[in-house]
Design a protein around this motif. Structure first.
Motif, PDB file in Angstrom:
ATOM      1  N   VAL A 176       0.841  -1.205   0.000  1.00 42.40           N
ATOM      2  CA  VAL A 176       0.000   0.000   0.000  1.00 42.40           C
ATOM      3  C   VAL A 176       0.870   1.247   0.000  1.00 42.40           C
ATOM      4  N   SER A 177       1.938   1.239   0.792  1.00 41.17           N
ATOM      5  CA  SER A 177       2.857   2.378   0.808  1.00 41.17           C
ATOM      6  C   SER A 177       3.502   2.581  -0.554  1.00 41.17           C
ATOM      7  N   ARG A 178       3.808   1.499  -1.246  1.00 41.45           N
ATOM      8  CA  ARG A 178       4.394   1.625  -2.592  1.00 41.45           C
ATOM      9  C   ARG A 178       3.409   2.264  -3.552  1.00 41.45           C
ATOM     10  N   LEU A 179       2.120   1.940  -3.430  1.00 46.97           N
ATOM     11  CA  LEU A 179       1.116   2.515  -4.316  1.00 46.97           C
ATOM     12  C   LEU A 179       0.868   3.991  -4.012  1.00 46.97           C
ATOM     13  N   LEU A 180       0.819   4.343  -2.714  1.00 46.89           N
ATOM     14  CA  LEU A 180       0.450   5.705  -2.342  1.00 46.89           C
ATOM     15  C   LEU A 180       1.643   6.645  -2.281  1.00 46.89           C
ATOM     16  N   LEU A 181       2.769   6.164  -1.783  1.00 44.95           N
ATOM     17  CA  LEU A 181       3.933   7.032  -1.588  1.00 44.95           C
ATOM     18  C   LEU A 181       5.089   6.693  -2.511  1.00 44.95           C
ATOM     19  N   HIS A 182       4.927   5.626  -3.318  1.00 44.58           N
ATOM     20  CA  HIS A 182       5.980   5.183  -4.235  1.00 44.58           C
ATOM     21  C   HIS A 182       7.241   4.764  -3.482  1.00 44.58           C
ATOM     22  N   ARG A 183       7.066   4.301  -2.268  1.00 53.50           N
ATOM     23  CA  ARG A 183       8.158   3.771  -1.457  1.00 53.50           C
ATOM     24  C   ARG A 183       7.645   2.566  -0.686  1.00 53.50           C
ATOM     25  N   TRP A 184       8.567   1.636  -0.366  1.00 59.65           N
ATOM     26  CA  TRP A 184       8.162   0.439   0.367  1.00 59.65           C
ATOM     27  C   TRP A 184       8.140   0.679   1.878  1.00 59.65           C
ATOM     28  N   HIS A 185       9.186   1.238   2.441  1.00 54.98           N
ATOM     29  CA  HIS A 185       9.305   1.422   3.890  1.00 54.98           C
ATOM     30  C   HIS A 185       9.100   0.087   4.630  1.00 54.98           C
ATOM     31  N   TYR A 186       9.637  -1.012   4.058  1.00 54.95           N
ATOM     32  CA  TYR A 186       9.326  -2.322   4.636  1.00 54.95           C
ATOM     33  C   TYR A 186       9.847  -2.490   6.063  1.00 54.95           C
ATOM     34  N   PRO A 187      11.075  -2.073   6.417  1.00 52.06           N
ATOM     35  CA  PRO A 187      11.496  -2.240   7.822  1.00 52.06           C
ATOM     36  C   PRO A 187      10.575  -1.554   8.816  1.00 52.06           C
ATOM     37  N   LEU A 188      10.090  -0.354   8.478  1.00 53.03           N
ATOM     38  CA  LEU A 188       9.163   0.341   9.374  1.00 53.03           C
ATOM     39  C   LEU A 188       7.851  -0.419   9.485  1.00 53.03           C
ATOM     40  N   GLN A 189       7.338  -0.914   8.356  1.00 52.02           N
ATOM     41  CA  GLN A 189       6.090  -1.679   8.389  1.00 52.02           C
ATOM     42  C   GLN A 189       6.258  -2.967   9.214  1.00 52.02           C
ATOM     43  N   LEU A 190       7.411  -3.612   9.084  1.00 49.58           N
ATOM     44  CA  LEU A 190       7.667  -4.837   9.841  1.00 49.58           C
ATOM     45  C   LEU A 190       7.765  -4.552  11.327  1.00 49.58           C
ATOM     46  N   SER A 191       8.410  -3.460  11.706  1.00 46.58           N
ATOM     47  CA  SER A 191       8.521  -3.103  13.122  1.00 46.58           C
ATOM     48  C   SER A 191       7.143  -2.849  13.723  1.00 46.58           C
ATOM     49  N   ILE A 192       6.314  -2.070  13.036  1.00 43.63           N
ATOM     50  CA  ILE A 192       4.986  -1.750  13.564  1.00 43.63           C
ATOM     51  C   ILE A 192       4.127  -2.996  13.641  1.00 43.63           C
ATOM     52  N   ALA A 193       4.161  -3.830  12.599  1.00 46.38           N
ATOM     53  CA  ALA A 193       3.368  -5.063  12.612  1.00 46.38           C
ATOM     54  C   ALA A 193       3.802  -5.989  13.742  1.00 46.38           C
ATOM     55  N   THR A 194       5.099  -6.089  13.993  1.00 46.72           N
ATOM     56  CA  THR A 194       5.587  -6.931  15.088  1.00 46.72           C
ATOM     57  C   THR A 194       5.143  -6.385  16.441  1.00 46.72           C
ATOM     58  N   LEU A 195       5.169  -5.076  16.604  1.00 47.02           N
ATOM     59  CA  LEU A 195       4.706  -4.473  17.854  1.00 47.02           C
ATOM     60  C   LEU A 195       3.219  -4.738  18.072  1.00 47.02           C
ATOM     61  N   ILE A 196       2.432  -4.737  17.012  1.00 47.10           N
ATOM     62  CA  ILE A 196       1.006  -5.048  17.138  1.00 47.10           C
ATOM     63  C   ILE A 196       0.812  -6.485  17.613  1.00 47.10           C
ATOM     64  N   VAL A 197       1.540  -7.419  17.018  1.00 51.20           N
ATOM     65  CA  VAL A 197       1.423  -8.830  17.425  1.00 51.20           C
ATOM     66  C   VAL A 197       1.910  -9.010  18.862  1.00 51.20           C
ATOM     67  N   LEU A 198       2.970  -8.326  19.243  1.00 51.66           N
ATOM     68  CA  LEU A 198       3.453  -8.405  20.624  1.00 51.66           C
ATOM     69  C   LEU A 198       2.421  -7.853  21.606  1.00 51.66           C
ATOM     70  N   ALA A 199       1.749  -6.767  21.238  1.00 53.25           N
ATOM     71  CA  ALA A 199       0.726  -6.208  22.118  1.00 53.25           C
ATOM     72  C   ALA A 199      -0.438  -7.167  22.281  1.00 53.25           C
ATOM     73  N   LEU A 200      -0.870  -7.803  21.193  1.00 52.76           N
ATOM     74  CA  LEU A 200      -1.978  -8.761  21.281  1.00 52.76           C
ATOM     75  C   LEU A 200      -1.575  -9.976  22.116  1.00 52.76           C
ATOM     76  N   GLY A 201      -0.375 -10.512  21.862  1.00 52.07           N
ATOM     77  CA  GLY A 201       0.079 -11.662  22.642  1.00 52.07           C
ATOM     78  C   GLY A 201       0.325 -11.308  24.092  1.00 52.07           C
ATOM     79  N   GLY A 202       0.869 -10.120  24.357  1.00 48.97           N
ATOM     80  CA  GLY A 202       1.098  -9.707  25.739  1.00 48.97           C
ATOM     81  C   GLY A 202      -0.181  -9.566  26.530  1.00 48.97           C
TER      82      GLY A 202
END
Length: 338
Positions: A176-202
């Protein structure tokens, strides 16, 4: 030089467009003979007139007999109204903001926030570290099941599935970031997604512990819901701003409107559709390990040997305590008969 700048936005038509007003009077409407033509079927053919009074002040005159014009939240009548810039007008579904050409422009919105936390989480080593923390927590809280006979292949499958969730979520948001901003920003997306999963599991890990200390399942579930209602919208808003460069407040409102109903529906489902039978209290299945107040469970053979020794010692002590009584009761009576 322009006398006036018009910022025009229509519902569902994307960002506002800008028009320059070079002279007055200036007419606005749906008709082809207007200075500004609006493709809005809720706008009249001759809807609005911008002009000047004798003192050189900007004056707006409403000419619409159908839907009229709103100045802020106040409807305009037939009388001319002097305006002070900036000012907003609503014509049907069209919003027009009148701006002084000499007004200072707002700074450009950055594609990626320059906040230190965003910069930190946007680095690949940090994203991989968070993913390793997620894997470590999955291992830590699954070890008791391995001790109780759970096949390690099943645990490995569960761990792989847990790691797949943030990877897949980051891939989707990165696309989605590639479509809207023409950039991947994959490390940032991975960090945020991991924090979401950690919050749910915690939250799932904390639930039985809060339940144990407060001795109230309802209170523990309420605290868990409040914790998720605070953290998940924040992470979701962070994710939205990272993929669309949307303003933080608007992203937080959108995230809350999406996440909070989903959390409420999930709790209602667990309350009314879930099983009413619980084989064991959560403390027995979750807090047995790891728990800083309980010692490690003793193996069965050691427990049987220790019990056997304690029984032998107990029987021996009992026999030694009762032997003098038995001997004293069996002594012969030497008193002469009467």
């Amino acid at each position: 030089m322009a006398l006036l700048i018009l910022e025009i936005s229509q519902r569902g038509q994307g960002p506002a467009r800008v028009e320059r007003v070079e002279r007055l009077p200036f007419t606005i409407g749906r008709g082809y003979n207007n200075d500004l033509m609006l493709a809005d079927d809720t706008v009249s053919e001759r809807h609005l007139l911008l002009t000047q009074d004798e003192d050189g002040r900007l004056v707006v005159v409403n000419r619409s007999n159908e839907n009229g014009t709103l100045l802020g939240s106040r409807p305009l009548g037939e009388r001319p109204i002097a305006l002070q810039l900036p000012q907003s007008l609503r014509l049907g579904h069209t919003q027009i903001r009148l701006v002084d050409p000499q007004a200072a422009m707002a700074p450009a919105r950055k594609l990626v926030s320059d906040h230190w936390l965003t910069r930190l989480c946007g680095r690949l080593p940090v994203a991989l570290l968070l993913l390793a923390i997620l894997f470590g927590t999955e291992l830590w809280f699954t070890l008791p099941k391995l001790d109780n006979g759970m096949p390690w292949q099943r645990w490995l499958l569960a761990a792989v599935f847990t790691l797949t969730v943030p990877l897949l979520l980051a891939a989707i948001t990165g696309f989605v970031s590639r479509l809207l901003l023409h950039r991947w920003h994959y490390p940032l997306q991975l960090s945020i997604a991991t924090l979401i999963v950690l919050a749910l599991g915690g939250s799932e890990v904390l639930l039985p512990r809060i339940d144990y200390f407060l001795t109230s399942t309802g209170t523990a579930e309420l605290i868990q819901l409040l914790l998720l209602a605070l953290l998940i919208p924040l992470f979701a808003a962070w994710q939205i701003t990272a993929v669309s460069a949307m303003a933080g407040k608007r992203a937080l409102i959108i995230a809350a409107c999406v996440v909070l109903p989903l959390l409420a529906l999930g709790k209602l489902k667990d309350r009314f559709i879930g099983s009413e039978f619980d084989s064991q209290p959560p403390l027995n299945t979750t807090l047995v390990w790891p728990d800083w107040r309980l010692q490690q469970t003793e193996p069965l053979d050691s427990f049987l040997a220790r019990t056997h020794r304690e029984l032998e010692n107990g029987v021996r002590e009992t026999l030694e305590a009762t032997t003098p009584l038995i001997e004293s009761s069996e002594e012969p009576n030497h008193e002469p008969p009467n």
